[in-house]
Design a protein around this motif. Structure first.
Motif, short mmCIF file in Angstrom:
data_model
loop_
_atom_site.label_atom_id
_atom_site.label_comp_id
_atom_site.label_asym_id
_atom_site.label_seq_id
_atom_site.Cartn_x
_atom_site.Cartn_y
_atom_site.Cartn_z
N SER A 1 -11.39 -8.41 -6.89
CA SER A 1 -12.30 -8.03 -5.95
C SER A 1 -13.20 -8.98 -5.06
N LYS B 1 -14.53 -3.08 -1.90
CA LYS B 1 -14.94 -3.85 -3.15
C LYS B 1 -15.54 -3.58 -4.25
N THR C 1 -12.26 -0.32 -11.81
CA THR C 1 -11.88 -1.28 -12.95
C THR C 1 -12.62 -0.69 -14.13
N VAL D 1 -13.66 -0.98 -5.95
CA VAL D 1 -12.55 -1.52 -6.69
C VAL D 1 -13.21 -2.10 -8.04
N ASN E 1 -7.80 -2.49 1.00
CA ASN E 1 -8.48 -2.83 -0.14
C ASN E 1 -8.72 -2.19 -1.66
N THR F 1 0.70 -1.17 -0.11
CA THR F 1 0.03 -0.05 0.11
C THR F 1 0.79 1.32 0.06
N ALA G 1 -3.74 -7.25 -8.70
CA ALA G 1 -3.91 -6.26 -7.48
C ALA G 1 -4.92 -7.66 -6.63
N ASN G 2 -4.07 -8.16 -5.74
CA ASN G 2 -4.87 -9.27 -4.94
C ASN G 2 -4.91 -8.92 -3.68
N PHE H 1 -7.70 -6.68 -11.09
CA PHE H 1 -7.99 -6.60 -9.80
C PHE H 1 -8.78 -7.65 -9.09
N SER I 1 -4.63 -1.12 -3.86
CA SER I 1 -5.02 -1.58 -5.35
C SER I 1 -5.04 -0.80 -6.38
#
Length: 263
Positions: free
Chosen positions: A151, A169, A176, A172, A119, A70, A94-95, A149, A123
């Motif tokens: 998610s 999430k 995307t 995220v 989170n 991060t 990005a896990n 990503f 990412s």
């Protein structure tokens, strides 16, 4: 056998020491890709690297980098090291997924900020730093480059998870879509995978099912159309597809892999 054309490609995976991240590292390595595994714990990354080598993956095609993913400086250093050793980035994954916040609305400022940093912000920071490097390359040299990503279905539908996790999430997923519009003209694809309930050693669902096996078995049969937990390999296969030329006309997608749980 379908050739996914990933042999010799460089893949950078955040959170790759265990669970879904390690499963993706295995899958890409088996396809002949060169893989950078990153995460916070050096010992866990070393163990993951040794496991891949024991499977026959050439050590020259692997790189492990421990650091705070991060933190922009750590991310930049990790990406630079990856390109220096393994070659130009092809896929960046990005896990990142965790929540320290409790259920309910009474969440402290500190926990809210921590979950969103982990989170969502982490990412995005990884995507931003990767894109800076990819767009500098001539169009022919960045052909097929893409971001993925990881998610969650918690960002697709309200499922009773922590609000911080669900909100981050969902963000995220929208990140995307927004990024895919921005970088599509550069030939770069951006997609997300939204896993459902994935069972793996050391994961939340392993803990839950050991504590209350009958309760969770009934819940899975009731809530999931396929009436079972998902496997790490099933998420890894989705990532292989999205990173490959077989998905060359797919961008801005949030691919739900949940066995039919989301209604």
């Amino acid at each position: 056998m379908m050739d996914l054309e990933l042999k010799g490609k460089t893949v950078f995976i955040a959170g790759a020491s265990r669970g879904i991240g390690f499963g993706m590292a295995q899958a890409f390595a088996r396809e002949g890709a060169r893989v950078a595994l990153t995460g916070r714990g050096e010992a866990a990354l070393d163990k993951a690297r040794e496991a891949l080598i024991a499977e026959g993956v050439p050590a020259s095609g692997l790189l492990t980098i421990a650091g705070d993913m991060t933190n922009t400086a750590d991310l930049a250093a990790a990406l630079d090291a990856t390109e220096a050793k393994l070659g130009a980035l092809h896929a960046v994954i990005a896990n990142v997924g965790m929540s320290k916040a409790p259920l309910g609305f009474d969440v402290s400022d500190e926990l809210w900020d921590a979950d969103l940093l982990q989170n969502l912000s982490g990412s995005f920071f990884l995507a931003r730093e990767a894109l800076k490097r990819i767009v500098k390359r001539p169009a022919a040299e960045r052909e097929g480059a893409n971001l993925i990503f990881i998610s969650s279905i918690a960002g697709v539908e309200a499922l009773g998870t922590a609000v911080t996790y669900a909100a981050s999430k969902a963000a995220v997923n929208q990140t995307t879509r927004a990024l895919s519009k921005l970088v599509g003209k550069e030939g770069i694809r951006v997609n997300a995978i939204a896993p459902g309930n994935i069972l793996f050693e050391g994961g939340v669902w392993e803990k839950n099912t050991k504590e209350r096996p009958d309760d969770w078995a009934r819940w899975i049969r009731r809530e999931v159309a396929l009436r079972r937990f998902g496997k790490v390999e099933e998420i890894a296969d989705a990532a292989l597809f999205l990173a490959s030329p077989r998905a060359s006309f797919i961008t801005g997608a949030v691919l739900v892999v949940d066995g039919g749980q989301v209604k």
